[in-house]
Scaffold this motif. Sequence first.
Motif, PDB file in Angstrom:
ATOM      1  N   VAL B 185       0.851  -1.181   0.000  1.00  0.00           N
ATOM      2  CA  VAL B 185       0.000   0.000   0.000  1.00  0.00           C
ATOM      3  C   VAL B 185       0.894   1.241   0.000  1.00  0.00           C
ATOM      4  N   VAL B 186       0.511   2.217  -0.803  1.00  0.00           N
ATOM      5  CA  VAL B 186       1.228   3.497  -0.799  1.00  0.00           C
ATOM      6  C   VAL B 186       0.501   4.415   0.187  1.00  0.00           C
ATOM      7  N   VAL B 187       1.217   4.806   1.218  1.00  0.00           N
ATOM      8  CA  VAL B 187       0.615   5.576   2.315  1.00  0.00           C
ATOM      9  C   VAL B 187       1.119   7.017   2.281  1.00  0.00           C
ATOM     10  N   TRP B 188       0.192   7.948   2.328  1.00  0.00           N
ATOM     11  CA  TRP B 188       0.595   9.346   2.360  1.00  0.00           C
ATOM     12  C   TRP B 188       0.715   9.796   3.799  1.00  0.00           C
ATOM     13  N   ALA B 189       1.888  10.327   4.132  1.00  0.00           N
ATOM     14  CA  ALA B 189       2.109  10.777   5.505  1.00  0.00           C
ATOM     15  C   ALA B 189       2.934  12.052   5.480  1.00  0.00           C
ATOM     16  N   THR B 190       2.866  12.784   6.582  1.00  0.00           N
ATOM     17  CA  THR B 190       3.621  14.034   6.623  1.00  0.00           C
ATOM     18  C   THR B 190       4.944  13.838   7.362  1.00  0.00           C
ATOM     19  N   VAL B 191       5.980  14.413   6.798  1.00  0.00           N
ATOM     20  CA  VAL B 191       7.276  14.364   7.470  1.00  0.00           C
ATOM     21  C   VAL B 191       7.502  15.646   8.267  1.00  0.00           C
ATOM     22  N   ASP B 192       6.583  16.627   8.048  1.00  0.00           N
ATOM     23  CA  ASP B 192       6.714  17.906   8.737  1.00  0.00           C
ATOM     24  C   ASP B 192       5.366  18.620   8.662  1.00  0.00           C
ATOM     25  N   ARG B 193       4.594  18.497   9.715  1.00  0.00           N
ATOM     26  CA  ARG B 193       3.244  19.062   9.694  1.00  0.00           C
ATOM     27  C   ARG B 193       3.253  20.566   9.443  1.00  0.00           C
TER      28      ARG B 193
END
Lengths: 369, 415
Positions: B185-193
């Motif tokens: 699964v390709v998951v979108w996440a933040t590395v710096d909010r």
Amino acid sequence: MVSFELSDEQRMVQETVASFARDQMEPLMRESEESGAVPDEVIAKGWELGLLGGCIPEEYEGFGEGLSALTSVIALEELGSGDLAMALHLMSPTVLAYAVMDQGTEEQKKSYLPRFCGEEFTPAACALVEPRYDFCPSALTTTAEREYDEYVLNGRKCLVALARESDLMMAFAATQPGMGFAGVDAFIIPRDTKGVEIGEREKNMGVNALATYPVTFKDCRVPVSAKLGGEEGCDYLRLLSRCRLGLAALAVGMGKRAVQHSRDYARDRVAFGEPIGSRQAIAFMLAEMAIEVDATRLLTWEAAWRCDKGIDFCKEAALAKNYAADMAMMVGDRSVQIMGGHGYIRENPVELWFRNARGLAAFEGMVMV
Amino acid sequence: MIDFELSPKIRATKNMVHMFAENAIRPIAREYDEKEHEKPWELFKMVQKVMGSMMGGGLGGGEAKEEKPEGGEKKPRETNLMTAVTVEEIFWGDAGIALSFPGGGLGGAAVQASGTPEQREKFLARFSGEEPCWGAMAITEPEAGSDTANIKTTAVLDGDEWVLNGEKIFVTSGKSALEDSKGFVVVWATVDRSAGRAGIKPFIVEHGTPGMQITKIEDKMGIRCSDTVSLSFMDCRIPKENILGSPEVMDKTKTEGFKKVMATFDATRPMVAAMAIGVGRAALDFIKEALAEQGVEIRYGISPNRMTVLEREIMQMEADLKAARLLTWRAVWMLDNGERNDLQASMAKAKAGAAVTRITQKAVELMGPLGYSRECMLEKWMRDSKINDIFEGTGQIQLLITARRLLDFGRDQLK
């Protein structure tokens, strides 16, 4: 192989007609609507474009290589973006000329086509629509009865553009009433023929620059040779469908221009401290308008493409024309709505587009591709 | 030259796929609607064997734009058109089953579009193997739908690993990818909010990665054969190289990866439009056949003022469907020709989503009580079609994108 790319020739036609619409037609649109006349200079310059002569083959004194429905709808879209009434005036000879080119006998081609290849604008009328609430092109009440070597026409027509100004008229009448589209034929009738009565100029809601008249046929006798296609007659539904493509293309042009105008206004007009286009209520109307204009264009292109390919296109043309009429009304209405009160004022073009748009549902014939 | 004729190659494929849809998919469509959460494994295994390679890594994946070769003639491509035409046929068969076909899906498309050659090699090969395999994409969160900038799932670099924490919902084929096959699964996440959109990165998470769990399988109104899951990430550690694009934040020159993933929408949105069109055509075909059987004729050339309500409705449905298809073909044709098509892609999806939702609803209405019965497929198509006006950006999001482009307004000028 599927492609949405115009040919070089089509692009040239598109650009030429677009700049004519922008520079020559649109600036005079309001004036001509109010005065009820298409300015002579627009007619002269429009004729110079050679849109008609460019489709008529050399053997009939034209300078073209034949008729392409696709190229025609591309040109008509641009004319429609200039002004509907002027476009219909300028293209009025197409119905007679193209019908003869498409389905006329050799003799008819020789005697009628050269007159549309001259340097002067030569109008021609098309008598198709009838003044009845239940008018339908498949059930014409104007009849043409055969009597020996003549046909006798009886019936009433309306929305006959340039009837008084034209030497020739193409009249559609039922030769076999009750037979639907198959029972209708077309007749080429000189204006001065006995039994042709051209009434007072009509007053319509829109397209007021275009002179339209009611025409009555009272025992109007024409020789058998006046029947398009000779003894065998013509494929009326095909002609009607070619006309529908023309009207659909004009609607696309008008719609396109209305979207541009509304878009510019929505960017410039500030309310509550920001352009009204910054509000979704306005922005979404615009987006839907643009989508429907594009949708109509593609439906029209596809039907025209079928026509050029020799595939049956009558159903597609009918669908495109009805879709176009609905689209034009929606776009016209919203372009008025976006301008609010200003849209209602005759200084602005949108109210004219709104009025013109309604006509497209009622119009049949009038222009051909 | 303007041309609406499909190439012989596409036509042949279309015919073949149509036969397949008619004979292998349509007959079991109702069964797998009723048996929600079950899969037609026989069919999928067959699909994987026979068509796996032809589908080029899965449905709905589309294909990314290819750079125009410098100089030289443009080579005519029709890969995306081929996909759009094929998708319409399969979805004509059944939307739920078609949507759960094995393949890379959106996750695969993202890797295809923005992965490095190594990533493509490593993650995409599995879709042309013997066994059915799925890819998925996890973007949506309970509090972030179309508003992707609000994504709260975090990715923190810890040595050679990214550590993911957060919750994802509405992951299409999540169960298929992670539980039923060896997918990812390709998951979108933040590395710096604090960086907003620029901080959001896509990460590839393999099936069976510790810390990732399927927490819910949704029961849905339609497309029931297709699984939709929630995923939770609790200190889920993945290799450092599983990020798609650059890990850099704020550096404008290094947002390529993010942009490329966003650009996959230019390919997938027209495909969703094609999905909608397939379902709409199923409904329209059905109702026209039913009317023909009853001897009801649709008189196409007559004046609007003479039409019956039924005729007007059918003609409008037909024109709307065709308009949606032509807008879709235009969007994919532009993609095939290396032209920017985000506006046209959104226009196509907006039109198709709304038109087909309406077409299927009208079809149910026109058939009266028969249309409402589960004996008849119309009610199913009405349920199935609605999703096309929602996923991959709702109809309203498409209008927003269209309007921004028309007005030349940024997201700050048109919210």
